[in-house]
Design a protein around this motif. Structure first.
Motif, mmCIF file in Angstrom:
data_model
loop_
_atom_site.group_PDB
_atom_site.id
_atom_site.type_symbol
_atom_site.label_atom_id
_atom_site.label_comp_id
_atom_site.label_asym_id
_atom_site.label_seq_id
_atom_site.Cartn_x
_atom_site.Cartn_y
_atom_site.Cartn_z
ATOM 1 N N ILE A 195 21.041 190.194 69.461
ATOM 2 C CA ILE A 195 20.223 190.574 68.484
ATOM 3 C C ILE A 195 19.591 191.697 69.061
ATOM 4 N N GLU A 196 19.538 192.148 70.289
ATOM 5 C CA GLU A 196 18.974 193.451 70.734
ATOM 6 C C GLU A 196 19.778 194.488 70.331
ATOM 7 N N LYS A 197 21.259 194.031 70.182
ATOM 8 C CA LYS A 197 21.892 195.279 69.893
ATOM 9 C C LYS A 197 22.040 195.424 68.367
ATOM 10 N N LEU A 198 21.976 194.370 67.813
ATOM 11 C CA LEU A 198 22.055 194.431 66.129
ATOM 12 C C LEU A 198 20.660 195.154 65.736
ATOM 13 N N LEU A 199 19.626 194.962 66.333
ATOM 14 C CA LEU A 199 18.200 195.283 65.920
ATOM 15 C C LEU A 199 18.531 197.164 65.920
ATOM 16 N N LYS A 200 19.449 197.593 66.784
ATOM 17 C CA LYS A 200 19.377 199.033 66.707
ATOM 18 C C LYS A 200 20.344 199.467 65.694
ATOM 19 N N ASP A 201 20.825 198.597 64.979
ATOM 20 C CA ASP A 201 21.725 199.036 63.849
ATOM 21 C C ASP A 201 20.985 199.785 62.546
ATOM 22 N N LYS A 202 21.872 200.913 62.109
ATOM 23 C CA LYS A 202 21.057 201.633 61.340
ATOM 24 C C LYS A 202 21.210 201.058 59.922
ATOM 25 N N SER A 203 22.136 200.076 59.528
ATOM 26 C CA SER A 203 22.638 199.888 58.296
ATOM 27 C C SER A 203 21.570 198.728 57.554
ATOM 28 N N THR A 204 21.160 199.258 56.534
ATOM 29 C CA THR A 204 20.174 198.375 55.540
ATOM 30 C C THR A 204 20.639 197.166 55.361
ATOM 31 N N LEU A 205 22.073 196.911 55.422
ATOM 32 C CA LEU A 205 22.600 195.787 55.248
ATOM 33 C C LEU A 205 22.481 194.778 56.456
ATOM 34 N N VAL A 206 22.455 195.306 57.751
ATOM 35 C CA VAL A 206 22.087 194.476 58.729
ATOM 36 C C VAL A 206 20.561 193.988 59.006
ATOM 37 N N ALA A 207 19.823 194.961 58.666
ATOM 38 C CA ALA A 207 18.361 194.767 59.115
ATOM 39 C C ALA A 207 17.825 193.432 58.618
ATOM 40 N N GLY A 208 17.700 193.133 57.496
ATOM 41 C CA GLY A 208 17.206 191.972 57.122
ATOM 42 C C GLY A 208 17.839 190.676 57.936
ATOM 43 N N SER A 209 19.156 190.489 58.128
ATOM 44 C CA SER A 209 19.727 189.384 58.739
ATOM 45 C C SER A 209 19.128 189.451 59.949
ATOM 46 N N VAL A 210 19.197 190.604 60.630
ATOM 47 C CA VAL A 210 19.059 190.448 62.253
ATOM 48 C C VAL A 210 17.514 190.069 62.580
#
Lengths: 1104, 437
Positions: A195-210
C-alpha cells in the motif's frame, strides 16, 4: 450425479446447502441444446447433459452449458457438483466462455478448494502476458478465489503487479490487497508495504483503489498519507467518481488529526454573525478571516479548494462527501457553499432524497442560516413517501424562527389536514416544537391545537392532546380553560396515550379545576377495568393526587380504585397501587414517608423539552451509514477532535516537488545580482534563455556557456557518457538510468532538475507564494514550477495539458492586464511564457533544468558527437511592435502586433504573433474576434472572442499564423460587434524561422549539403562596432530568429535555424575579414528566402 | 466437504468485516428473490427476511426504508420499476455510495435491455451477470461507464441473437477494451459513423405547488441537457449559451471541463459516444417562474349528504404562445368517495374505486374551448365529510420552448475535419406540479 433424475422431483426452491444440482424447469431462453430431450419430456432435462456439454469439443455447446449454469447460480441454486467439468475450461480460447468460467470459479472455489488449485497455473501464466488487460483480469480472478493455500502465490502476484508498468494492473493489485487481507489478515504487514508503494503512485487510476485498500487494511496508519497528501489533493478532480468518495472521506479524517480547528475559540456557533456572513460575498469573508489571529494551514486550504469543484459532480455520493468534508473541516462561514448542491440532490431518486434529507436535518439544527433561503424546497408534496415527508417536516421545524414562523405554520395547516394521518400526527408534534421554541407563537399554536381536539380522526386528536399536555406544562397558570375543555372531550377520546395524558394533566393541575377533577375520577372508576394499562396507571395517579388535595370528595373513590388496582392482572399496576396506598393512606406502619406524600406526588415537575430527534446525530460523521441508522455501524471510524496544537507540518513536504520552488527565489536573486542587469533584461523574453544567461555568468568562458544550449535528450545522453567527470554527475545519471525504463523523458528531466540543487531551504511551497510576485522573475519561476507540478502530477495526456494550458493563459491574462500600463511590454511577454511551459510538444527542451545543472552540463557538451538538431529558445526577442490597426481607423480600437518568437502553441508550423488590443474609445467594445481572412487558404489559429473590452483597457492575445514560408502578408478582418477592419500582418523574413542548436560539426555537415544554388553570399563593410562576436550575434538575432552555433574560430560566427512551416534548415555564416569587411553566407534550400535574409542582414550589419 | 466448510467459516470469523457491497438481491413486488449475486463469500438469502418484514410493515411499496439494519448486515435498497435492488453491506460505507451505484446498475440495465423489468432481467440473466461482474470488483465499483461496458459486453439485439445462434459467436467483446485505460474513460475508441450527428435536448421540468386560491407557493425549474452524439473519432465540442447566468446550480457529466465553465461559462467537452446527460441545472425559486397553466376547481363535500360536487377547468397561462400538450390530470380522492359520475368536455377520464385514483387524460388544450370535467361524486353513506380536498397533480408538455428562457448560442467542434449535423430541441414538462384544492 447419477441419482440426479430422481432428485429432480424433490425440487428445492432454496438451494443453498443442498448438494444436489437442480435444474427443474429453469432453462435460459437461449437453451437449445437440450431441445432433443424436450421433445419427449421436459422432466428429463437434467444436469447430466450439462456435464456432457462441458466435456464436448464444441465451444458453442460448452458456452451453452455455462450459460445455463450461470442462470442456476443467479437463482441461488447449487451448481457445485459441476466444478470438475467447469474448471477444465479455464484456459479456453473463447473469451465469453472463459469469463463465465471465471464467474463460476469465483463463486465455488471456496467450497472446492482442491479442485480450484487446478486452475491456478493458468492464471500464473496469464500474469506474465504482454497484454496489460489480460494480466489485470488474471490477477483479479486469482485474488478473488478464496482459497487459503494460495495466499503466498497471491502475495507474490500482488507485489509484482504493484510495480507493473500499466496503471490498470496496479489498480487491480490495489483491489487484490483488500481481498487478500480479508482472506488472511496475517499478511497485514506485507500488504501495508505494498500500500505504501502504491500510495506513491501518480496515476489517477490507482489513487482511488489504493486509498480504498488503505482504509480497509490500515486506516490508522495516517503517517503513510503525509507524503502523499498534496498529491492526492491535486489528483482528486481527475480520479474516477467512486475513488473520489473514498479519498475525500479518508482526507476528512486525516485533516481532523493534522490541522488545528478553523472554528472560533469559543467553539459555539454564533447564529447572528453567521447570518451576516451569509449575506456577504467571499471577499469579505476572506478579510474577516485574516483579521483573526487564526491562520489556516495552506494544506488545509488546499484540500478545501480542490474539493469544491466536485460539488458539481453528477454523482450524488461525491457531492455528499464534499458536503460532509466542508461541514467537518471548513471555517464556519464557508460551509454554506455546499447548501445549493445539497438542495439540488433533493431532485434525485427517493432513496437519495432520504439520505440527503437526514443529513440536512442534522445540519439544520446547528445552522439554520444555511438552509433558510431554501425553505420552500422542503415543502411537502402529497406524492412524497412517508419517511421523506417526516424528514421534510423535521427540517422545516428546525428552520422555523420568528421571521418565518407564520409561513411555516400556514404550510403546517395544510399538512394537518392530510389524508396520511401518520404524517398529520407528525405535523402536530412539529407545531408543538415550534410553539415551545418560539414564544411569540405559543398561544396561537395552542389555540390551533385545541381546535384539532374536535377532529374526527383519533390519531390527530391523540397527538394533539399529547402535545398540548407538553405545552401546558411549560406555562400551566393561564390555561385552566384548556384543561376543562379537554376534560369535556375526554369521553370521546379513545386513544390510550391521549386519555392518559388528559388524566395526568387533570391530576397535576387538579387544584385549578377543583370541580371537574373528582367527576373525571368518578367516570374512570366506572370504566377502570376496561382501560388500557397506561390509562389505569394514570387513573391511580389521579386518584392519589386528588386524595391528597381533596380527600373529602374522593376518599371512597380512591379506595375503590386502589382495590381494583390491587387485583389487576398487570403486576405494574398492582405494584403501583400498593405503593400509592402505603404512601397516601396513613397507618401505623407507613411511618415517616406518608408525611412527605404530598411533596412526593405533587412536586413541581420540569417541563419536557421538545427537541429534534436529530439533535445528537452529529456525533457521527455526516454522510456515513452510522449517521443514517443512528448507531455505530461496524467498521465505523471515529472522527477525531481537532488537535489543540497542529502536528508538524513539514511531514507533508515532499522533496520531489519542493526544491523546484525553493531554489528559484534564492538562486534567481543571487544570480541576478551577479550578472549584469542589462543583459538579464534584454534576454528576458524567454525563460530558458535567462537560465542560460545566468548559467553563463556563473561559468568562466563564454564558449562553454553557449554549449549549455544543448538541450533535451541530447544533454542527457552526453551526461551519461561523461559521467566520470564528477562524482555528483555519476550519481545523477545512475539514478536516471534506473528511472528511464518507466518514466517519460520529460519527467525524468524534471526529477533531475528538482533533485539536483544542493541547497535546500525550507521555504513553504504554496500556491499563494506563486501569486505573490516580488519581482517578475520569482513569479514566473514559481508559476512555471507549479505548472510542472500539475503536468507531472496527472499523467492524463493531452486533455489535462490543454486544460492546464488554458488555465495558465487565464492566469497570465489577468496578471498581464494591470501590469500593462506600468511596465514595459517585456513584462508581458515574460509572463506569457506560462502558456508554453506545459506543452512539451514543440519544445522538448526542459525548462526546469536549473542553472546549476546547466552549469554541470556545460562541460559535457564539448565531448558531444550527437547529430540531432533541436529547436531552442530564441536568442533575442525584438521589442519592436508594428501597428496593426490605428486607433483612428479602428474607431477607438487600436491594435499592435509583435513576434514573440515562440514556437507556436497551436501548431508547430505556425508562427506565433502577439496582438495587443487597446480600447481608446470611451465605450466598451464587445465581441472582438477575427473574421474573414485572405488568402482564403491561410491557416490562422484565432484567439477566443473577447467578450468585452472596457475603455482604456488593453488585452494581449496570441495568434498562430502559418505563413507557409513566404513573406506574403496575412490579411484578415478584425471584427468588433459593430465594425469590421481589414488588417494585415507582414512578417519580416527573419521571423519565419525557429532557432535550432547544433554543433559546429553538424553545421559543417549541413552546410556541405546546401551548396551551389542553395548558397547565397555577399561581402560587406562592417560598421565599426560590429567587429566582435557579441554585437554580431545581437545584430543577427535582431534580424532573424536564429540560434548561435558554437564556433572554434574567432573570426567565424555561425547561426542556424529552420523555417517554421516546412522545417528547411537555414544556416548563416559571418566571416570577418581584414579591414572590417565580412563575408556573409547563407545556405538554405529556400531559394527565395535566402536572398531576402541576406539583404536584411547586410543592411543590419553594415549600417549599425 | 465438511472439513472445508469448517475451515472457511473459521477464517471468516477472524477476518475483518469487508467494506462495500457484499451481495445483491433482486426482489420483485410479490416478495420473491429472482436473482442473487455475491461479490465476496456467499451471504444466505435469509438475510432478506428482514427486508420482507419491513416491506410488510410499509403501507406503500415506496415506504420501505432505504436503509435497514439487521444484526450482522445492513440492507440498502432502491426501488425502481417495481423491483427492489437490495444490497447487502457488512460494515460502514456511505449509504449514498451504494444507492448511487444501485441506480447506476438500473440505468445500465435499462440501457442494455430497453426496459428494466423482471422479465427482461430473467431473459438476459447471463448478460446481467456478466455486467454485474464487470461493474464491481470485490464490492468496489470498477467500470460503471456505459460506453466502457458496451465495449466489454455488447448489448443484446434481435439481430445479434440470431447471428449468435447461427454462427456461434458471442456477445462478449472480442477485442480487449482500451477505454478503461485512456484519459477519456467515458469514450470508446475508434468510433466511426457515416452520418455524423450531434443532437441536444434541453428539457426543463417545472416543480410547483399552487395553493387553493391559485397563487404559487413554490416553483422552481429543473433542467437537463440530454445529448445524443454520434461523431467519428475524437471530437472536442464546445457549447455556449446566450444567457449562461440563468443557470443557478449545475452538475456535469465528468467529460465537461469544469475550469472552462468557471471562467468562460462555456461547456467544453469530449463527448461520450451515444446518449448521455451532459448537464443538469437548476433555476432557483428566487427567480420568478412563469406558471404555464391554471386550474379552476370547485370540489365540495356536504356534511351529511352522500353526494359531492366536482368541477375542474383548465386553461393556459404564460405559455409564450406555445400550446400545452399531453395534459394529464391525476388526483387521489378521499377514501370516503365510492364512485364518480363525471363528464369531461374532452379526453377520457377513469376512476378506480379501489385505489380512489382519478385520472383524466386531457390531451391538447385548445385556448378557445377550455377543457373541463364536471359531475358528482357519490360518498359512503353515513361517512363524515373528508377533512381535506384532494390534491391535483398535473402533467403537461410544451414543445419548442424552455420555460426559463435558456438558449443555446452555438456548438463548435474541434479536433476533427468533417462537418457534423447539429440539432437542438427545447421542451418544457411538468415535474412535480401540484395544485392544492
Amino acid at each position: 450425479m447419477l441419482n440426479m433424475s430422481t432428485n429432480n422431483l424433490s425440487y428445492n426452491d432454496q438451494g443453498g446447502s443442498d448438494s444436489a444440482v437442480e435444474v427443474g424447469q429453469e432453462t435460459t431462453p437461449t437453451t437449445n441444446a437440450g431441445a432433443g430431450f424436450g421433445l419427449f419430456s421436459t422432466n428429463f432435462k437434467k444436469n447430466d447433459d450439462l456435464k456432457e456439454m462441458l466435456e464436448s469439443n464444441k465451444d458453442s455447446l460448452k458456452l451453452e452449458a455455462m450459460k445455463r449454469i450461470i442462470a442456476l447460480i443467479a437463482k441461488g441454486k447449487n451448481a457445485s457438483e459441476l466444478f470438475p467439468a467447469v474448471v477444465k475450461n479455464v484456459a479456453s480460447k473463447n473469451i465469453e466462455l472463459k469469463k463465465l468460467v471465471y464467474v463460476y470459479l469465483v463463486r465455488y472455489a471456496e467450497e472446492q478448494q482442491d479442485l480450484a488449485l487446478l486452475s491456478i497455473s493458468t492464471f500464473q501464466r496469464a500474469l506474465k502476458d504482454p497484454n496489460q488487460l489480460i494480466r489485470a483480469s488474471a490477477l483479479r480472478v486469482l485474488s478473488s478465489i478464496r482459497v487459503p493455500i494460495i495466499v503466498p502465490i497471491m502475495m507474490l502476484a500482488i507485489k509484482e503487479a504493484a510495480s507493473d508498468m500499466s496503471p490498470y494492473v496496479r489498480k487491480t493489485s490495489a483491489h487484490a490487497i483488500q481481498k487478500l487481507y480479508s482472506l488472511d489478515p496475517d499478511q497485514k504487514e506485507h500488504l501495508i508495504e505494498v500500500i505504501e508503494k502504491l500510495l506513491k503512485d501518480k496515476s489517477t487510476l490507482v489513487a482511488g483503489s489504493v486509498v480504498m485498500a488503505f482504509e480497509e487494511v490500515c486506516p490508522d496508519r495516517i503517517d503513510l498519507i503525509h507524503k502523499n497528501y498534496r498529491k492526492l489533493c491535486n489528483l482528486l478532480v481527475d480520479v474516477e467518481e467512486w475513488g473520489q468518495v473514498v479519498i475525500i472521506s479518508m482526507l476528512t479524517r486525516y485533516a481532523r488529526t493534522q490541522f488545528t480547528s478553523p472554528w472560533k475559540e469559543d467553539g459555539l456557533f454564533d447564529e447572528n454573525s453567521e447570518r451576516a456572513f451569509y449575506e456577504s460575498d467571499e471577499e469579505k469573508t476572506e478579510n474577516e478571516k485574516e483579521a483573526k489571529s487564526y491562520m489556516m494551514d495552506p494544506d488545509h486550504r488546499l484540500l478545501l479548494r480542490n474539493t469544491k469543484p466536485l460539488l458539481q459532480s453528477r454523482n450524488t455520493a461525491v457531492v455528499m462527501s464534499v458536503a460532509q468534508l466542508y461541514w467537518h473541516l471548513a471555517p464556519k462561514h464557508e460551509i454554506s457553499i455546499v447548501t445549493k448542491s445539497l438542495v439540488r440532490l433533493l431532485r434525485s431518486h427517493r432513496e437519495v432524497q432520504y439520505i440527503v434529507l437526514q443529513n440536512i436535518a442534522t445540519m439544520s439544527i446547528q445552522r439554520k442560516g444555511m438552509f433558510e433561503p431554501y425553505m420552500k424546497s422542503f415543502y411537502v408534496r402529497s406524492t412524497d413517501a412517508t419517511h421523506i415527508k417526516s424528514l421534510k417536516l423535521e427540517i422545516l421545524t428546525n428552520l422555523a424562527n420568528e421571521a418565518n414562523i407564520s409561513t411555516i405554520l400556514r404550510e403546517f395547516q395544510t399538512y394537518v389536514k392530510s389524508q396520511d394521518k401518520q404524517f398529520a400526527a407528525g405535523t402536530i408534534q412539529a407545531i408543538g416544537r415550534c410553539a415551545t421554541n418560539i414564544s411569540e407563537v405559543t398561544d396561537t399554536c395552542l389555540q390551533g391545537l385545541v381546535l384539532l381536539l374536535s377532529n374526527r380522526d383519533e390519531t390527530v386528536v391523540a397527538e394533539s392532546v399529547v402535545v398540548i399536555k407538553k405545552l401546558l406544562q411549560t406555562q400551566p397558570t393561564q390555561h385552566s380553560d384548556i384543561i376543562k375543555h379537554m376534560a369535556k372531550l375526554f369521553d370521546n377520546i379513545t386513544v390510550p396515550m391521549a386519555r392518559a395524558s388528559i388524566l395526568w394533566l387533570i391530576g397535576e393541575y387538579c387544584e385549578r379545576v377543583p370541580k371537574i377533577a373528582p367527576d373525571v375520577l368518578r367516570k374512570m372508576a366506572k370504566t377502570f377495568t376496561s382501560e388500557e394499562d397506561i390509562v389505569k396507571l394514570q387513573t391511580v395517579n389521579l386518584a392519589a393526587k386528588l386524595y391528597l388535595t381533596n380527600s373529602k370528595q374522593t376518599k371512597l373513590l380512591t379506595q375503590y380504585i386502589l382495590n381494583l388496582g390491587k387485583y389487576d392482572q398487570n403486576y405494574d399496576i398492582r405494584d403501583r397501587t400498593r405503593f400509592i396506598r402505603q404512601l397516601i393512606v396513613p397507618n401505623e406502619k407507613s411511618g415517616a414517608l406518608s408525611k412527605y406524600a404530598r411533596r412526593i406526588l405533587l412536586a413541581p415537575k420540569p417541563a419536557p423539552v421538545l427537541e429534534s430527534a436529530y439533535k445528537d446525530r452529529d456525533r457521527y460523521q455526516l454522510g456515513t451509514l452510522s449517521h443514517t441508522i443512528n448507531t455505530k455501524a461496524s467498521g465505523y471510524l471515529e472522527l477525531s477532535d481537532w488537535p489543540a496544537v497542529a502536528p508538524d507540518q513539514s511531514v507533508r513536504n515532499v522533496e520531489v516537488i519542493e526544491p523546484v520552488k525553493e531554489w528559484t527565489p534564492s538562486l534567481g536573486k543571487s544570480k541576478l545580482s551577479k550578472s549584469s542587469d542589462d543583459k538579464f533584461y534584454s534576454d528576458s523574453g524567454e525563460e530558458e534563455e535567462k537560465e542560460k544567461c545566468s548559467g553563463s555568468s556563473s561559468s568562466d568562458d563564454s564558449s562553454s556557456s553557449s554549449s549549455s544550449e544543448e538541450s533535451g535528450s541530447e544533454a542527457e545522453s552526453d551526461e551519461e557518457k561523461s559521467s566520470s567527470q564528477s562524482s555528483e554527475e555519476s550519481n545523477k545519471s545512475s539514478s536516471q538510468s534506473e528511472n528511464s525504463s518507466s518514466e517519460s523523458d520529460s519527467e525524468q528531466k524534471k526529477k533531475n532538475a528538482t533533485k539536483k540543487p544542493p541547497q535546500k531551504k525550507t521555504v513553504k511551497p504554496t500556491a499563494k507564494d506563486s501569486d505573490s510576485d516580488e519581482n517578475g522573475n520569482v513569479a514566473k519561476e514559481a508559476s512555471s514550477s507549479s505548472a510542472e507540478e500539475s503536468s507531472s502530477g496527472s499523467e492524463s495526456g493531452s486533455d489535462a495539458d490543454s486544460d492546464s494550458g488554458t488555465e495558465h493563459k487565464k492566469k497570465t491574462k489577468s496578471k498581464a492586464k494591470p501590469k500593462m500600463e506600468v511596465k514595459s511590454k517585456k513584462v508581458v511577454s515574460l509572463l506569457d511564457l506560462d502558456d508554453f511551459t506545459p506543452t512539451p510538444v514543440t519544445q522538448p527542451k526542459s525548462y526546469v533544468l536549473s542553472p546549476s545543472l546547466l552549469g554541470d552540463l556545460e562541460g559535457l557538451s564539448l565531448a558531444n558527437v550527437s547529430s540531432t538538431m533541436q529547436v531552442s529558445g530564441p536568442a533575442f526577442v525584438p521589442e519592436k511592435s508594428h501597428d496593426l490597426l490605428h486607433r483612428m481607423t479602428g474607431k477607438g480600437l487600436s491594435a499592435q502586433y509583435q513576434f514573440p518568437r515562440q514556437p507556436c502553441l497551436y501548431q508547430p508550423t505556425m508562427v506565433s504573433v502577439q496582438i495587443s488590443l487597446t480600447n481608446t474609445s470611451d465605450h466598451p467594445l464587445e465581441q472582438i474576434h477575427i473574421g474573414d481572412r485572405s488568402p482564403t487558404g491561410l491557416n490562422i489559429y484565432c484567439f477566443n472572442t473577447i467578450e468585452c473590452l472596457q475603455p482604456e483597457a488593453s488585452v494581449t492575445v496570441s495568434l498562430g499564423i502559418d505563413f507557409n514560408d513566404s513573406t506574403q502578408a496575412a490579411n484578415f478582418q478584425l471584427c468588433t460587434k459593430e465594425d469590421q477592419f481589414s488588417v494585415s500582418i507582414q512578417p519580416a523574413v527573419g521571423e519565419l524561422f525557429l532557432p535550432i542548436t547544433m554543433t559546429e560539426q553538424d553545421f559543417r555537415k549541413e552546410q556541405g549539403k546546401l551548396l551551389g544554388m542553395n548558397e547565397s553570399s555577399a561581402t560587406i563593410t562592417m560598421a565599426a562596432e560590429n567587429t566582435t562576436s557579441q554585437p554580431i550575434s545581437r545584430q543577427v538575432a535582431t534580424v532573424a530568429n536564429l540560434g548561435v552555433v558554437p564556433s572554434g574560430q574567432d573570426n567565424l560566427h555561425r547561426f542556424a535555424g529552420k523555417t517554421a512551416s516546412s522545417g528547411a534548415v537555414v544556416l548563416v555564416t559571418v566571416e570577418l575579414k581584414e579591414s572590417s569587411t565580412a563575408l556573409i553566407t547563407i545556405n538554405t534550400e529556400k531559394s527565395v528566402m535566402g536572398p531576402m535574409l541576406l539583404r536584411d542582414l547586410k543592411q543590419a550589419l553594415s549600417q549599425a | 466437504m465438511s472439513d472445508t466448510t469448517v475451515l472457511v467459516s473459521q477464517s471468516r470469523l477472524s477476518s475483518p468485516p469487508a467494506k462495500m457491497i457484499h451481495s445483491l438481491f433482486l426482489v420483485n413486488s410479490s416478495g420473491d428473490i429472482f436473482l442473487e449475486k455475491h461479490w465476496k463469500s456467499v451471504v444466505s438469502r435469509s438475510v432478506c427476511d428482514y427486508f420482507f418484514e419491513a416491506q410488510e410493515r410499509a403501507s406503500e411499496p415506496e415506504n420501505v426504508p432505504p436503509v435497514i439494519p439487521t444484526p450482522h448486515h445492513y440492507l440498502i435498497s432502491v426501488l425502481r420499476h417495481r423491483i427492489y435492488f437490495v444490497a447487502v453491506i457488512q460494515s460502514e460505507v456511505p449509504p449514498l455510495f451504494v444507492i448511487e451505484f444501485l441506480h447506476r446498475v438500473v440505468d445500465t440495465f435499462q440501457d442494455y435491455f430497453g426496459v428494466c423489468t423482471e422479465a427482461a432481467i430473467k431473459d438476459n440473466v447471463v448478460v446481467v451477470y456478466e455486467l454485474l461482474e464487470e461493474m464491481l470488483d470485490n464490492g468496489f465499483p470498477l467500470a460503471t461507464e456505459s460506453n466502457i461496458l458496451k465495449e466489454l459486453i455488447k448489448p443484446p439485439t434481435i439481430l445479434r441473437t440470431v447471428v449468435n445462434t447461427i454462427t456461434g459467436s458471442t456477445n462478449v467483446g472480442e477485442q480487449l477494451p482500451t477505454g478503461q485505460l485512456s484519459v477519456v474513460p467515458w469514450r470508446r475508441t475508434g468510433v466511426k459513423y457515416t452520418n455524423n450527428e450531434a443532437y441536444f435536448d434541453v428539457v426543463e421540468e417545472i416543480d410547483a405547488i399552487i395553493d387553493k386560491s391559485g397563487s404559487t407557493i413554490t416553483a422552481e425549474i429543473q433542467g437537463v441537457i440530454d445529448a445524443c452524439v454520434k461523431l467519428t473519432g475524437m471530437p472536442d465540442l464546445t457549447l455556449s449559451f446566450m444567457n449562461p447566468r440563468l443557470l443557478d446550480d449545475v452538475s456535469f457529466h465528468p467529460c465537461v471541463r469544469f475550469k472552462r465553465w468557471e471562467a468562460e461559462r462555456i461547456l467544453s467537452f469530449i463527448p461520450p459516444d451515444g446518449n448521455f446527460r451532459l448537464l443538469s441545472y437548476h433555476v432557483s425559486c428566487q427567480n420568478l417562474v412563469a406558471i404555464p397553466v391554471y386550474v379552476k376547481h370547485n370540489i365540495t363535500f356536504r356534511e351529511g349528504s352522500s353526494q359531492g360536487r366536482f368541477e375542474l377547468t383548465l386553461g393556459p397561462k404564460q405559455t409564450m404562445g406555445k400550446g400545452l400538450e399531453a395534459v394529464l390530470i391525476s388526483s387521489q380522492l378521499p377514501r370516503g368517495v365510492l364512485n364518480t359520475n363525471l363528464n369531461p368536455s374532452q379526453g377520457t377520464y377513469t376512476f378506480d374505486p379501489v385505489t380512489k385514483l382519478l385520472s383524466w387524460d386531457v390531451g391538447k388544450i385548445n385556448p378557445q374551448k377550455l377543457p373541463s370535467l364536471k359531475g358528482s361524486m357519490s360518498l359512503q353513506a353515513g361517512a363524515s365529510k373528508p377533512d381535506e380536498n384532494p390534491t391535483i397533480n398535473i402533467q403537461f408538455k410544451i414543445q419548442q420552448s424552455a420555460l426559463s428562457g435558456l438558449k443555446v448560442n452555438r456548438l463548435d467542434m474541434y479536433g476533427e475535419k468533417y462537418k457534423p449535423f447539429k440539432g437542438i430541441k427545447y421542451m418544457t414538462k411538468a415535474g412535480k406540479f401540484q395544485v392544492r384544492t
